[in-house]
Design a protein around this motif. Structure first.
Motif, PDB file in Angstrom:
ATOM      1  N   ARG B  72     -25.510 -23.367  -0.030  1.00 24.85           N
ATOM      2  CA  ARG B  72     -25.695 -24.456  -0.930  1.00 24.85           C
ATOM      3  C   ARG B  72     -25.309 -24.965  -2.318  1.00 24.85           C
ATOM      4  N   ILE B  73     -26.093 -24.067  -3.692  1.00 27.32           N
ATOM      5  CA  ILE B  73     -26.051 -24.233  -4.506  1.00 27.32           C
ATOM      6  C   ILE B  73     -23.922 -24.367  -5.170  1.00 27.32           C
ATOM      7  N   ALA B  74     -23.682 -22.988  -4.607  1.00 28.36           N
ATOM      8  CA  ALA B  74     -22.309 -22.725  -4.248  1.00 28.36           C
ATOM      9  C   ALA B  74     -21.768 -23.674  -4.202  1.00 28.36           C
ATOM     10  N   TYR B  79     -19.117 -24.666 -10.628  1.00 29.74           N
ATOM     11  CA  TYR B  79     -17.983 -23.534 -11.172  1.00 29.74           C
ATOM     12  C   TYR B  79     -17.318 -22.449  -9.765  1.00 29.74           C
ATOM     13  N   ASP B  80     -15.829 -22.577  -9.568  1.00 28.83           N
ATOM     14  CA  ASP B  80     -15.652 -20.835  -8.634  1.00 28.83           C
ATOM     15  C   ASP B  80     -16.326 -19.912  -8.364  1.00 28.83           C
ATOM     16  N   THR B  81     -17.127 -19.379  -9.520  1.00 32.15           N
ATOM     17  CA  THR B  81     -17.915 -18.125  -8.991  1.00 32.15           C
ATOM     18  C   THR B  81     -19.226 -18.191  -9.905  1.00 32.15           C
TER      19      THR B  81
ATOM     20  N   LEU C  93     -24.576 -14.014  -5.111  1.00 35.30           N
ATOM     21  CA  LEU C  93     -23.292 -14.320  -4.027  1.00 35.30           C
ATOM     22  C   LEU C  93     -22.402 -13.352  -4.225  1.00 35.30           C
ATOM     23  N   ASP C  94     -21.428 -13.276  -3.088  1.00 39.80           N
ATOM     24  CA  ASP C  94     -20.736 -11.939  -3.190  1.00 39.80           C
ATOM     25  C   ASP C  94     -19.436 -11.906  -4.363  1.00 39.80           C
ATOM     26  N   SER C  95     -19.051 -13.305  -4.631  1.00 42.33           N
ATOM     27  CA  SER C  95     -18.673 -13.467  -5.415  1.00 42.33           C
ATOM     28  C   SER C  95     -18.496 -12.766  -6.533  1.00 42.33           C
TER      29      SER C  95
END
Lengths: 106, 106, 106
Positions: B72-74, B79-81, C93-95
């Motif tokens: 959810r944060i991602a 940011y993308d990463t 996060l994987d990325s």
């Protein structure tokens, strides 16, 4: 895992963080504490989303002494339910780990 | 290990950290967040060494809910990463651990 | 556990933290560092309780590269016994994890 751990705790004021920090180091329950700059905390309390300024701190102690440190911080803390958690350390610089162990316990 | 974990994430601004913090706490994905003072980040990006001011934050949630919080944060992050990592907790003050579990999940 | 870790280190000044940070990232021993705001450290040193302002920092690197990073920071550090500890990451996060691994090592 290392023989030492980090104990993360959050305080209500700089004064409380420094007072409790000096107390547990004086009592050889922790070797040192890094009291971080003030943080903005957001949290759920009795059903509402609240926000307050708090003081986070990182204590270093032996893994064997961690529970006694957690109990003593809780005992001295102004909150009923203070955030106090023990973070494992996978590896530490040997000389630092030795110093933490020598500065804590008997 | 404890039934709760710390999720460390770094944001591009104070506004983003507070907005995402309040959102995931409102959605019961995290019990609380300590948004630390601004940090200076140095990192390798597309072959060059870059530097920027960022906002680090420490979320507390249940170990069972950690992956959903990370996702959810991602999802909300600019940011993308984004840097989002889950730190294990070896032991926590029982009353605090109980509070985190009660404030998250169903 | 994740294939990446956090390395926590405390420096004597902002200049030292940024210099060592840029060096180990340039040498691909760390992918990035978050240099936190100054902290107040309290510690036991040669029998007395001392206090000083220090600079805490969080490096991210691969688990395989952690010991080399710890050794290099200690090598460059101004203290004889610097606080350098490796914190395990349960999940990332994987990325982000992929990015850290790509930015470090060969």
């Amino acid at each position: 895992m290392s023989a030492i751990v980090t104990v993360y705790a959050v305080f209500g004021s700089q004064e409380e963080a420094e007072r409790i920090g000096a107390t547990v180091i004086g009592e050889r329950l922790a070797a040192c504490v890094n009291i971080l700059a003030p943080c903005r905390s957001i949290y759920r309390w009795q059903g509402a989303i609240e926000s307050a300024e708090e003081i986070p701190a990182l204590f270093k102690t032996s893994a064997a002494g961690a529970e006694a440190l957690v109990a003593r911080i809780a005992d001295l803390h102004s909150y009923d339910t203070p955030a106090i958690t023990v973070w494992p350390i996978a590896h530490a610089l040997d000389s630092y780990s030795d110093w933490v162990e020598a500065a804590t316990g008997e």
